[in-house]
Scaffold this active site. Structure first.
Site, PDB file in Angstrom:
ATOM      1  N   LYS A  79      69.312 126.834   0.869  1.00 17.31           N
ATOM      2  CA  LYS A  79      68.641 125.541   0.659  1.00 17.31           C
ATOM      3  C   LYS A  79      67.379 125.500   1.520  1.00 17.31           C
ATOM      4  O   LYS A  79      67.389 125.971   2.665  1.00 17.31           O
ATOM      5  CB  LYS A  79      69.595 124.412   1.049  1.00 17.31           C
ATOM      6  CG  LYS A  79      69.092 123.012   0.692  1.00 17.31           C
ATOM      7  CD  LYS A  79      70.148 121.968   1.068  1.00 17.31           C
ATOM      8  CE  LYS A  79      69.716 120.554   0.720  1.00 17.31           C
ATOM      9  NZ  LYS A  79      70.736 119.553   1.097  1.00 17.31           N
ATOM     10  N   SER A 154      71.676 116.265  -2.460  1.00 15.33           N
ATOM     11  CA  SER A 154      70.358 116.850  -2.414  1.00 15.33           C
ATOM     12  C   SER A 154      70.340 118.375  -2.600  1.00 15.33           C
ATOM     13  O   SER A 154      69.287 118.947  -2.842  1.00 15.33           O
ATOM     14  CB  SER A 154      69.694 116.510  -1.078  1.00 15.33           C
ATOM     15  OG  SER A 154      70.407 117.087  -0.013  1.00 15.33           O
ATOM     16  N   SER A 178      75.776 115.748   0.090  1.00 15.00           N
ATOM     17  CA  SER A 178      74.720 116.556  -0.526  1.00 15.00           C
ATOM     18  C   SER A 178      75.126 117.958  -0.944  1.00 15.00           C
ATOM     19  O   SER A 178      74.378 118.630  -1.644  1.00 15.00           O
ATOM     20  CB  SER A 178      73.517 116.658   0.417  1.00 15.00           C
ATOM     21  OG  SER A 178      72.712 115.515   0.283  1.00 15.00           O
TER      22      SER A 178
END
Lengths: 483, 485, 97
Positions: A79, A154, A178
């Site tokens: 990420k 996210s 997330s």
């Protein structure tokens, strides 16, 4: 079977038997990314050169049979709020669009040491603030199950990449859900580890007391392997627990006698009836395996979202104060003096959702709101911890939905801020109480995946892996995202 | 009308650690810009602080030396404000649970001995430094930022408004400096900025009970500046009172050393809203009794009690005792000499305060850098007391010891500096000198007493100052008496 | 407690965000909506609870006072928007209006 569909174990076997080299494997995944990502947009940066280099190194290790770990030669996506030395780390923000860290996050160091092949940096809501991956400066990410829909967020880029078979494994970060919510929306496994089990050093913070880095994968076992690789005490992060990382064992199968809690507050009427149905199915499977269902009560759960937003935004307003255009990142051209430079840089460098959260957090920490809002939330968090501790006297793990709905259509919910915020209602409690929470796929509704969440006491990730692995075996692997 | 000045101080002290508060970068000074930095002290995204235990130790040390209560639970908060020298957009400090509270420092002022109360001591991190390109802050277009100082540990010592004059404020600072140096808490170099203070000052009519509105004075970079700035500010506030236009709101002012005045910076109402909250990256530090006891046991004797002891035990005059005890290395040197030397302690302090301090100043070195060993001084004093050398020769020996670090007996032997007490030898020289200076003898006989001193001098010159002056005197007198008869 | 536009402007100045008029209008409405929702917290009993601002119940995590090598200056300055003489360069500080 194509490599893009394979589990870690299957890929490992190919590498160890030299049926395929790490270089070939990496090229294979890179090719798959090149084919799919223009549409899905799971990646912000693809580190082809570094990946090929790492793959060659892995091949050398495998040839010498030296230092081979379960991850040697395996492509992994990271990420883009986790720092990678020499590789842009943008947080999906204009503010850091060109930021190149001079250091690796501890989790990245660990993966490199294990010989993993870092293949790229994945898309996210700006600074991990969101649950749809629509707010990235680098465009939105699409759900591989249905390109009209959001992948969740996210960590939407990581979830979409794993689900689509662009990588077998990815790292995400989870502050209020997330990792788990996008994992559920993309039909994969995701773990939010116990707070303090995985180092946050190098994770760009959103809310420091809630953030954890965690694994995302297509099988429970892969999830466990990646978790074991990244967890453990880190002298660079004061909040990691000084325990040795647990040993990787084949997950034991027996679940007999384990009590699983069903918190009545988690199954209220707001849940999609289809999701509820799937959960009952899972509960049945658990009972058949000898688990004992127990009804538990978490009275403070109703307030979790309010507590979460107070704490997360307050911390975020502070954590994002460092982006001032002085030492790194975006700097506005519109400046007449230092203060206007700060104000313009932050105005232009941050997106709307980030600014909204900074404003709210700033408000919560002013003297007018500190006692009645922020401190109350911190006390509420203490109360929640007690509620959970009490519930865990009666059970070894809990079963709840991961989300109350299936993934929505892109841009569908942009206007209704509050309902967007409240969509994280199922996941935030684990962050507030610091306990581990795992989401696993438990079926589909109208071709869209549904996830269920398991929570356990702090440090009891093994329980979660065991249960998830068992259900995976019963339900079979869901592969609707592979393209 | 008489006025009373009320002053409270906020003193910032850089702690004497090797590494920074939150990372392993060195605290050394000076260094090339931005060479002592890392992701943590530059506030790069994702970097996390880890506390330096030594900083906590030194915070406790300062608290014990200033008679404070040490907190059982010491926590860190974030103080938020934007400034380019503050890399994270917040400073790690202690707002809600400082490491020390409620202490005091006893101080002898001209008006008598008083306790100045310490309200709190908290730990925090230093900011970076900005340099201004161009002629000065006002003229330059740019600031240049160096983060070498960023995250060096500091303590802030806050006093109650117990000081009653600018001079008291200065003397308090001097005393504080001595204590902090003694206990190894800090170097206290005001010129390098490792000791700084801001002062809150107000004035009121004598007899008034309510405090006036106060001004905070910043930028005082020496003890002299503290006194001068506060004198200026007190006078200014008194004039305002006399014109019936007292301060209406609290303000922050800066001392302008060049123009010797305090200048307005901003009203306190406009002060930043700091939005303190607990730093989730730094977990609480629980300080237990054993920890405190361990530090208390290692605490050196403090200057105040040394001073008393020197007066009581060594019969030193008050000024000598104060001077020697004001510097830890000097006091240690003094006490070390007395271990070897059982003569009069005043002899020791005379040499230290006189010749030693003079030579140190002349050579521009620090006390701890001297080559002279305390045992050597003790030995020299013994030799002097035994009459092996004269006090004049002793000065020569002392200088030699100072520059070479050699032992006195070696210097005396190598340079043949022993005192000549051989009566026969001196007698011969006396006779020779008298023969060489018949005029002086005439002068003496005609009543000029000075002529005798001249002759003594000539004898000393012949012996290169080594003749025992007592013996010379006796022998010369005898010879002169002979001639008289 | 709800916020006026002026108060939102003040917050934005505290947070160093040069918000547009449109943003201030929109954020004022949204912030008040959220603040309204957060009132819910008043229903939760927090009697006797101590604030729990840390993610993990540990204490006394410290390191020894040992110097470690700093970062190479080139890598320190590599992301600087502007630099001069090995320092980060910014426009001068003016006193706040």
């Amino acid at each position: 079977m194509e490599i893009v569909e394979m589990s870690l174990g299957q890929l490992r076997k190919l590498l160890d038997n030299k049926e395929i080299s790490a270089l070939e494997m990496t090229k294979g995944f890179l090719g798959h990314i090149a084919q799919l990502d223009p549409e899905i947009n799971a990646f912000i940066t693809i580190t082809e050169e570094e990946a090929l280099f790492a793959a060659r190194e892995a091949d050398a290790r495998i040839a010498k049979k030296e230092g081979i770990t379960p991850l040697t030669g395996i492509p992994i996506a990271i990420k883009d709020n986790i720092c990678t030395k020499g590789v842009k780390t943008t947080c999906g923000s204009k503010m850091l669009a060109n930021f190149i860290p001079s250091y690796d996050a501890t989790v990245v160091t660990k993966l490199k040491q294990a010989g993993a092949v870092l293949i790229g940096k994945t898309n996210l809501d700006e600074f991990a603030m969101g649950s749809s991956t629509e707010s990235s400066y680098f465009g939105l990410t699409r759900n591989p199950w249905d390109l009209k829909r959001i992948p969740g967020g996210s960590s939407g880029g990581s979830a979409a990449a794993v689900a689509a078979g662009m990588v077998p494994l990815a790292l995400g970060s989870d502050t209020g859900g997330s990792i788990r919510q996008p994992a559920a929306f993309c039909g994969i496994f995701g773990l939010k580890p116990t707070y303090g089990r995985v180092s946050r050093y190098g994770l760009v913070p959103y809310a420091s007391s809630l953030d954890q880095v965690g694994p995302m994968a297509r099988t429970a076992k892969d999830l466990a392997v990646l978790y074991h690789n990244i967890s453990g005490y880190d002298p660079l992060d004061s909040t990691t627990v000084p325990l040795l990382p647990e040993k990787v064992n084949d997950l034991p199968q027996g679940l007999k006698g384990l009590r699983f809690g069903i918190p009545c507050e988690s199954y209220d009427k707001k849940i999609d009836p289809g999701i509820k149905e799937k959960l009952l199915l899972v509960a049945d499977l658990l009972e058949k395996a000898g688990c004992i269902p127990v009804e538990v009560s978490l009275p403070s759960l109703e307030y979790a979202a309010a507590i979460y937003y107070l704490i997360a935004f307050a911390e975020a307003s502070s954590n994002l104060a460092r982006y001032d255009g002085v030492r790194y990142g975006y700097r506005s051209e519109e400046q007449t003096d230092m203060i206007s430079m700060f104000r313009q840089t932050r105005e232009e460098g941050f997106g709307r959702e980030v600014k909204r959260r900074i404003l709210l957090g700033t408000c919560f920490l002013t003297p007018e709101y500190y006692e009645d809002y922020y401190l109350k939330a911190e006390k509420g968090r203490a109360r929640m911890k007690k509620d959970f501790a009490r519930a865990f006297l009666e059970c070894e793990f809990m079963l709840t939905p991961t989300t109350t709905v299936v993934p929505n259509i892109i841009r569908e919910k942009t206007d209704d801020l509050l309902s967007k915020y409240l969509s994280e209602v199922c996941t935030v409690a684990a962050n507030l109480t610091g306990i581990p929470a795992l989401t696993f796929p438990c079926g589909c509704i109208n071709g869209l995946p549904v996830g269920a969440q398991l929570m356990a006491r702090a440090g009891k990730e093994e329980t979660l892996f065991r249960v998830a692995s068992f259900i995976e075996g019963e339900l079979g692997v869901v592969k609707g995202g592979i393209r | 009308m008489k006025y009373e000045t009320i002053i409270g101080l906020e003193v910032h002290v850089e702690l004497k650690t090797d590494s920074k508060l939150c990372c392993g970068c060195s605290t050394k000074f000076p260094a090339e810009p931005n060479t002592l930095t890392c992701p943590v002290c530059l506030g790069l995204p994702g970097a996390l602080p880890v506390l330096n235990k030594k900083a906590i130790d030194l915070g406790i040390t300062a608290g014990l030396a200033l008679n404070c209560k040490i907190s059982r639970e010491c926590k860190f908060d974030r103080k938020q404000y934007f400034y380019p020298d503050l890399p994270k957009g917040y400073q790690i400090t202690q707002f809600y649970a400082p490491i020390c509270r409620t202490g005091w420092l006893k101080k002898e002022f001209p008006t008598g001995r008083r306790r100045i109360r310490i309200t709190r001591i908290h730990l925090e991190e230093e900011a970076g430094r900005s340099y201004h390109s161009g002629a000065g802050i006002i003229d330059s277009d740019y600031s240049l930022l160096d983060y070498n100082r960023s995250s060096i540990p500091l303590i802030e010592i806050v006093t109650a408004p117990d000081l009653r004059s600018p001079r008291e404020a200065k003397e308090f600072m001097e005393e504080l400096k001595i204590i902090l140096e003694y206990t190894g808490v800090s170097d206290c170099k005001m010129e390098e900025g490792s000791l700084r203070c801001d002062a809150n000052i107000s004035v009121r009519r004598q007899g008034d009970r309510e405090l006036g509105k106060r001004a905070e004075v910043k930028n005082m970079n020496s003890f002299r500046a503290v006194e001068a700035a506060l004198e200026y500010e007190a006078k200014r506030q008194i004039e305002l009172l006399e014109q019936n236009t007292p301060l209406e709101s609290e303000e922050t002012r800066a001392w302008d050393e060049g123009n010797r005045e305090t200048v307005f910076m901003r009203f306190k109402e406009k002060a930043y809203e700091y939005r303190y909250f607990p730093d989730p990256d730094l977990l609480p530090v629980i300080i237990n009794d054993d920890w405190i006891k361990g530090i208390r046991n290692k605490l050196p004797e403090l200057p105040n009690s040394k001073r008393e002891r020197y007066i009581q035990e060594f019969r030193l005059p008050k000024d000598d005792a104060a001077l020697i005890s004001s510097s830890k290395p000097m006091a240690e040197f003094f006490e070390a000499v007395l271990k070897d030397y059982s003569g009069e302690p005043k002899n020791v302090s005379n040499w230290i305060i006189g010749d030693l301090v003079r030579l140190i100043n002349q050579e521009k070195i620090e006390f701890h850098q001297i080559k002279l060993k305390p045992e050597a001084l003790g030995q020299m004093l013994k030799i002097l007391d035994q009459g092996v050398i004269s006090s004049k020769i002793a000065k020569t020996v002392f200088e030699e010891m100072f520059y070479t670090g050699n032992k006195p007996e070696i210097i005396i032997k190598e340079q043949g500096l022993e005192q000549i007490s051989d009566v026969q030898l001196i007698q011969e020289i006396v006779v020779k000198v008298m023969a060489d200076h018949p005029q002086s003898i005439q002068d003496y006989l005609s009543g000029k007493k000075k002529a005798k001193s001249f002759l003594v001098g000539q004898v000393m010159k012949e012996t290169k100052g080594k003749a025992n002056p007592g013996i010379v005197n006796v022998l010369l007198e005898k010879e002169l008496e002979k001639i008289k008869e | 407690m709800s916020l006026t536009k002026e108060q939102v402007k003040e917050l934005s100045s505290m947070a160093r965000l040069a918000l547009t008029e449109e943003e201030i209008n929109c954020f004022t409405v949204q912030i008040n909506e959220i603040l309204g929702y957060l009132k819910k917290l008043n229903e939760l009993s927090i009697e006797g609870e101590e604030p729990a601002p840390y993610g993990v119940p540990l204490n006394n995590i410290m390191r020894e006072d040992k110097v470690q090598s700093s970062f190479n200056r080139d890598s320190v300055l590599v992301n600087a928007p502007q630099q001069e003489s090995f320092c980060f360069k910014v426009l001068k500080v003016l006193e706040e209006d």
